[in-house]
Write a protein that holds these residues in place. Structure first.
Motif, PDB file in Angstrom:
ATOM      1  N   ARG A 407       0.810  -1.214   0.000  1.00  0.00           N
ATOM      2  CA  ARG A 407       0.000   0.000   0.000  1.00  0.00           C
ATOM      3  C   ARG A 407       0.846   1.269   0.000  1.00  0.00           C
ATOM      4  N   ASP A 408       1.980   1.237   0.688  1.00  0.00           N
ATOM      5  CA  ASP A 408       2.768   2.460   0.842  1.00  0.00           C
ATOM      6  C   ASP A 408       4.179   2.320   0.272  1.00  0.00           C
ATOM      7  N   SER A 409       4.403   1.344  -0.599  1.00  0.00           N
ATOM      8  CA  SER A 409       5.710   1.166  -1.233  1.00  0.00           C
ATOM      9  C   SER A 409       5.503   0.803  -2.688  1.00  0.00           C
ATOM     10  N   GLY A 410       6.605   0.623  -3.407  1.00  0.00           N
ATOM     11  CA  GLY A 410       6.514   0.354  -4.831  1.00  0.00           C
ATOM     12  C   GLY A 410       7.485  -0.706  -5.290  1.00  0.00           C
ATOM     13  N   SER A 423      -1.215   6.314  -8.157  1.00  0.00           N
ATOM     14  CA  SER A 423       0.223   6.297  -8.454  1.00  0.00           C
ATOM     15  C   SER A 423       0.907   5.011  -7.999  1.00  0.00           C
ATOM     16  N   PRO A 424       0.490   3.852  -8.504  1.00  0.00           N
ATOM     17  CA  PRO A 424       1.124   2.596  -8.065  1.00  0.00           C
ATOM     18  C   PRO A 424       2.574   2.478  -8.501  1.00  0.00           C
ATOM     19  N   LEU A 431       6.016   8.361  -2.960  1.00  0.00           N
ATOM     20  CA  LEU A 431       4.629   8.409  -2.499  1.00  0.00           C
ATOM     21  C   LEU A 431       4.492   9.290  -1.266  1.00  0.00           C
ATOM     22  N   ALA A 432       5.467   9.189  -0.343  1.00  0.00           N
ATOM     23  CA  ALA A 432       5.414  10.022   0.860  1.00  0.00           C
ATOM     24  C   ALA A 432       5.495  11.501   0.500  1.00  0.00           C
ATOM     25  N   GLU A 437       2.682  16.691  -0.412  1.00  0.00           N
ATOM     26  CA  GLU A 437       2.291  17.775  -1.318  1.00  0.00           C
ATOM     27  C   GLU A 437       0.772  17.896  -1.412  1.00  0.00           C
ATOM     28  N   GLN A 438       0.093  16.756  -1.482  1.00  0.00           N
ATOM     29  CA  GLN A 438      -1.370  16.787  -1.550  1.00  0.00           C
ATOM     30  C   GLN A 438      -1.975  17.331  -0.258  1.00  0.00           C
TER      31      GLN A 438
END
Length: 464
Positions: A407-410, A423-424, A431-432, A437-438
């Motif tokens: 979920r939080d890595s690629g 953004s997978p 992602l962090a 930024e969002q």
């Protein structure tokens, strides 16, 4: 010469007359607009009386609602602008059906039993269908199975589910090693597949995505049509089960028949070793190594016959009790999992019995939820019970959450299957940074909204 002077004077008079008419019309519009902005005598009296009446309104008691109606204020007063307006308050949302309340009391007959008690499927559950035990095709090789299931009536049009499944398969095919020898299969509705395959109906000039299907559909060497599977629409089940499959259950993530048909599709897998993958899963290079970790298949002793993904969101956290009689207390701590990515040795009778049990437990849970005895949101509660019941026969394995279902890595972080829609392709660091930024953008929008609201209040204008 005299004639030219006369014509010139006539033209000048006409132009002057047109100018005067334009000026007059403009002045009339200004007067009308100014009159509309001025309150009438009745409105002026009302505005003058409002300061004195406001305390009276505040002191008045809200009338008691009529019987059988929720206690709510029927109207809301808005007195912040030059004109006091009155609008009806939004109707209160109806209470959720009892059948779908998350706080469901455990049934007395579901009480836990001694922990040494052997757990077996309930009578009549866990029997594989004939098409699974005696398939019309010979199961062979390793394959990835995707599903593209449609609601009834939505088949003969551009198929978003088929396109999503195709794009996922194309991604996996592009990152898999050439020596992997993987095949790709699809479980879908016949009408939807035929529509997409017909160039006269699926016209690129109307739907450009038809070209994506035309160029890539050959990747699906094996297509399983749901309509070829007996009972795919719930026929043959008990009345309460058919009713539950057709119900629109509150809090349910999708329509109930979807997961039932996905299980049937896996039972009909054309592969000996089957990796079932949801279309929103993003594959990373090396994902085919998952097959090697499962062994050679063939139902080897103590070899995992089923592997599942760790649950992103466990839905049974508040329901620690059992959902059937005869379950030991250790079931309350049994880890919930997900079928977004799962492996099945589809040559094993035990694995096929597990899939059949999953199908039957899911249908039973739906019927219990429809009658208000159990909270169900998807297939995870049924998967939990079926895995626990068959754990000594299928030796289930839960994939490492840092490698499958990330979920939080690629991909660059060692993940093999990313499970997030946003953004997978990003790494954990990317992602962090994107999330930060969002968050800043959302905060700026909230601050701007608050500022505009305050300006409206200061100006005496009712906020929109």
């Amino acid at each position: 010469m005299g004639l030219n002077v006369k014509q010139a004077l006539t033209a000048a008079c006409c132009m002057l007359l047109l100018y005067e008419l334009h000026t007059l019309r403009t002045r009339v519009h200004e007067l009308v607009h100014e009159h509309q902005r001025q309150p009438s005598n009745l409105e002026q009296s009302r505005l003058l009386a409002m300061p004195a009446l406001a305390p009276t309104f505040a002191q008045q008691a809200i009338p008691e609602p009529a019987p059988n109606r929720p206690k709510t204020q029927d109207t809301q007063k808005v007195e912040t602008g030059p004109k006091a307006t009155e609008r009806r308050a939004p109707a209160p949302a109806p209470p959720p059906p009892k059948a779908q309340g998350q706080k469901v009391a455990p049934q007395p007959e579901w009480s836990f039993v001694d922990k040494d008690t052997a757990v077996v499927p309930l009578d009549g559950e866990g029997v594989p269908p004939a098409f699974a035990l005696e398939p019309s095709h010979s199961r062979s090789g390793r394959g990835v199975l995707l599903t593209a299931i449609h609601k009834p009536g939505n088949e003969e049009r551009l198929s978003k589910p088929i396109l999503e499944a195709l794009r996922a398969a194309m991604r996996m095919s592009s990152v898999a090693a050439a020596t992997a020898g993987l095949r790709f299969g699809l479980v879908t509705n016949r009408l939807a597949w035929e529509f997409m395959s017909d160039a006269k109906r699926c016209r690129v000039s109307v739907w450009p995505d038809c070209a994506v299907f035309s160029d890539g559909s050959a990747l699906f060497k094996d297509v399983v049509f749901l309509e070829d599977l007996p009972g795919y629409d719930g026929q043959g089940l008990a009345d309460d089960a058919r009713e539950a499959l057709a119900a629109n259950l509150a809090q349910f993530q999708s329509w109930p028949l979807l997961w039932f048909q996905k299980i049937l599709g896996t039972l009909a897998s054309p592969f000996a070793q089957t990796l079932v993958v949801d279309s929103d899963v993003y594959a990373c290079p090396g994902f085919e190594s998952l097959f090697d970790e499962m062994g050679d298949g063939g139902g080897a002793t103590q070899q995992p016959l089923v592997a599942v993904m760790a649950a992103d969101t466990p839905y049974t956290r508040g329901n620690r009790f059992a959902s059937r009689p005869g379950m030991p207390e250790e079931f309350s701590d049994f880890t919930e999992s997900s079928l977004a990515v799962h492996y099945v040795d589809t040559t094993s009778d035990h694995a096929l019995s597990f899939l059949a049990l999953l199908r039957d437990v899911y249908v039973r849970h739906l019927a219990e939820a429809n009658s208000g005895r159990l909270f169900v949101r998807n297939d995870q509660t049924a998967l939990r019970e079926a895995l626990f019941t068959m754990r000594d026969r299928v030796h289930p394995l839960t994939f490492d959450a840092n490698r499958v279902g990330c979920r939080d890595s690629g991909c660059s972080d060692g993940c093999l299957m990313v499970h997030r829609r946003v953004s997978p392709e990003m790494s954990r660091t990317e992602l962090a940074a994107w999330n930060e930024e969002q968050a800043i953008i959302r905060k700026a929008k909230q601050d701007e909204k608050k500022r505009l609201k305050q300006e409206q209040q200061d100006a005496g204008v009712a906020p929109e």
